[in-house]
Design an enzyme around this catalytic site. Structure first.
Site, PDB file in Angstrom:
ATOM      1  N   MET A 258      63.104  20.088 -39.866  1.00  0.00           N
ATOM      2  CA  MET A 258      62.784  20.189 -41.278  1.00  0.00           C
ATOM      3  C   MET A 258      64.491  20.765 -41.716  1.00  0.00           C
ATOM      4  SD  MET A 258      59.239  21.419 -42.219  1.00  0.00           S
ATOM      5  CE  MET A 258      59.384  23.257 -41.909  1.00  0.00           C
TER       6      MET A 258
ATOM      7  N   HIS B  93      70.074  24.859 -36.675  1.00  0.00           N
ATOM      8  CA  HIS B  93      71.127  25.929 -35.926  1.00  0.00           C
ATOM      9  C   HIS B  93      71.031  25.592 -34.573  1.00  0.00           C
ATOM     10  CE1 HIS B  93      66.947  26.981 -34.713  1.00  0.00           C
ATOM     11  NE2 HIS B  93      66.383  27.222 -35.912  1.00  0.00           N
TER      12      HIS B  93
ATOM     13  N   HIS C  83      67.837  23.717 -32.727  1.00  0.00           N
ATOM     14  CA  HIS C  83      67.928  22.413 -32.968  1.00  0.00           C
ATOM     15  C   HIS C  83      68.777  21.573 -32.227  1.00  0.00           C
ATOM     16  CE1 HIS C  83      66.357  24.107 -37.181  1.00  0.00           C
ATOM     17  NE2 HIS C  83      65.354  23.355 -36.714  1.00  0.00           N
TER      18      HIS C  83
ATOM     19  N   ASP D 278      75.294  19.566 -44.559  1.00  0.00           N
ATOM     20  CA  ASP D 278      75.968  20.237 -43.370  1.00  0.00           C
ATOM     21  C   ASP D 278      75.296  19.793 -42.211  1.00  0.00           C
ATOM     22  OD1 ASP D 278      77.386  22.277 -42.384  1.00  0.00           O
ATOM     23  OD2 ASP D 278      75.536  23.586 -42.109  1.00  0.00           O
ATOM     24  N   ASP D 279      73.674  19.400 -42.379  1.00  0.00           N
ATOM     25  CA  ASP D 279      73.221  19.094 -41.153  1.00  0.00           C
ATOM     26  C   ASP D 279      73.796  17.717 -40.546  1.00  0.00           C
ATOM     27  OD1 ASP D 279      71.325  21.139 -41.601  1.00  0.00           O
ATOM     28  OD2 ASP D 279      70.012  19.861 -42.433  1.00  0.00           O
TER      29      ASP D 279
ATOM     30  N   GLN E 109      76.916  18.505 -38.536  1.00  0.00           N
ATOM     31  CA  GLN E 109      76.689  18.775 -37.519  1.00  0.00           C
ATOM     32  C   GLN E 109      76.258  17.748 -36.427  1.00  0.00           C
ATOM     33  OE1 GLN E 109      75.512  23.066 -36.823  1.00  0.00           O
ATOM     34  NE2 GLN E 109      74.246  23.171 -38.753  1.00  0.00           N
TER      35      GLN E 109
ATOM     36  N   LYS F 257      59.563  28.063 -29.579  1.00  0.00           N
ATOM     37  CA  LYS F 257      59.240  29.090 -30.531  1.00  0.00           C
ATOM     38  C   LYS F 257      58.063  29.123 -31.599  1.00  0.00           C
ATOM     39  CE  LYS F 257      60.845  31.108 -34.641  1.00  0.00           C
ATOM     40  NZ  LYS F 257      60.625  30.154 -35.727  1.00  0.00           N
TER      41      LYS F 257
ATOM     42  N   SER G 163      65.926  30.878 -36.213  1.00  0.00           N
ATOM     43  CA  SER G 163      65.058  29.958 -37.038  1.00  0.00           C
ATOM     44  C   SER G 163      65.730  30.119 -38.384  1.00  0.00           C
ATOM     45  CB  SER G 163      63.864  31.141 -37.271  1.00  0.00           C
ATOM     46  OG  SER G 163      63.123  30.602 -38.446  1.00  0.00           O
ATOM     47  N   SER G 164      65.203  28.833 -39.166  1.00  0.00           N
ATOM     48  CA  SER G 164      65.950  28.643 -40.358  1.00  0.00           C
ATOM     49  C   SER G 164      65.549  29.846 -41.430  1.00  0.00           C
ATOM     50  CB  SER G 164      65.632  27.268 -40.804  1.00  0.00           C
ATOM     51  OG  SER G 164      65.928  26.498 -39.809  1.00  0.00           O
ATOM     52  N   ARG G 165      64.345  30.562 -41.254  1.00  0.00           N
ATOM     53  CA  ARG G 165      64.201  31.476 -42.127  1.00  0.00           C
ATOM     54  C   ARG G 165      64.888  32.762 -41.965  1.00  0.00           C
ATOM     55  NH1 ARG G 165      58.987  29.804 -44.047  1.00  0.00           N
ATOM     56  NH2 ARG G 165      58.275  28.287 -42.681  1.00  0.00           N
TER      57      ARG G 165
END
Ligand code: PAF
Length: 279
Positions: A30, A34, A37, A77-78, A81, A151, A187-189
């Site tokens: 999604m 980070h 991923h 940004d994704d 990377q 995770k 985690s993105s959170r």
């Protein structure tokens, strides 16, 4: 690196790779990528000739509209990377491409029983949204292998089961959770935590480690252990949702002697964190 935002364009590319005899590995995400991923992407490159990553914040799997709205979206940004890794294509469909007739009327994939508890009990509809979008993404990317992080342990089992039940011709690979140096699962959170919450957040993993140590030391009163862990989380400032010791294979209550996993979910302020640890 190519970027596709339409299902048909992605399928045509994958069909031509398959016709050429190339193996395709797929990492669904999604976005807001980070190191966890990126680890999946690197492993994907070791397992196939062409790597596809999808970035789609799937509204169908959010049971909380505010959570969906504030989910971080960092596509540029994704892409930056991913362009540094061995990625052949990024699939970035919008909602209209994934749910052209609207998400309310879309055909859904349900995985019963396994999704009734833990995350499923606390996030009604979440796993139907995940199972549906993952199935649709598989049909767009046509991978030979797809990689998921451990995770989201229950999600990994749900995806394995839907692939087996629907006879989908692909392999599912789970990869160990990547952690920050202090143990917090990536985690993105995590980026939504305040500085104080970020410091407290490490207690979730520390509590799971405490449970695992007790079990390894021979403690078999699982309900007591879960209650002790709950207390520790409350003391550390969390609002726990569940802490549960389960069979690692199917998340049933332990019958005795089988490999175990301890799973936890807890809120810290407005951020909901989950983690798990195999015992
Ligand atoms: O784990 C995630 O990021 C999502 O649930 C997934 C698998 C990409 C489906 O939207």
């Amino acid at each position: 690196m190519q970027v596709f935002d339409q299902v048909r364009d992605m399928q045509l590319q994958s069909l031509s790779w398959r016709a050429a005899g190339w193996r395709i590995a797929f990492v669904p995400t999604m976005g807001n990528l980070h190191e966890g991923h990126l680890d999946l992407v690197r492993e994907a490159a070791r397992r196939a000739d062409q790597v596809v990553v999808s970035v789609f914040v799937n509204p169908l799997q959010f049971n909380d509209v505010a959570d969906f709205q504030r989910y971080p979206r960092t596509l540029n940004d994704d892409l930056r990377q991913l362009s540094k890794l061995n990625v052949a294509a990024v699939f970035t469909p919008g909602e209209a491409a994934m749910y052209p007739e609207g998400r309310e009327s879309v055909t859904r994939v349900e995985v019963p029983q396994l999704t009734d508890e833990l995350e499923g009990a606390h996030r009604p509809g979440h796993f139907t949204g995940v199972a549906t979008v993952v199935t649709k993404l598989f049909q767009a990317v046509l991978p030979d292998v797809a990689l998921f992080g451990e995770k989201d342990y229950q999600q990994l089992l749900v995806v394995r089961k839907l692939v087996a039940d629907l006879n989908l011709p692909l392999e599912i690979v789970g990869r160990p959770t990547r952690r920050e140096p202090d143990g917090l699962a990536m985690s993105s959170r995590n980026r939504q935590l305040s500085a104080d919450e970020r410091r407290q957040a490490t207690r979730l993993y520390a509590t799971l480690q405490w449970v695992a140590e007790q079990v390894r030391a021979g403690q078999r009163h699982f309900a007591e252990l879960e209650a002790g862990a709950w207390e520790q989380l409350v003391t550390a400032g969390f609002e726990p949702e569940y802490i549960s010791i389960r069979s690692a294979a199917d998340l049933r209550l332990p019958a005795g002697g089988e490999p175990l996993v301890v799973l936890g979910a807890a809120r810290l302020g407005r951020v909901r964190l989950i983690d798990n640890l195999r015992i």
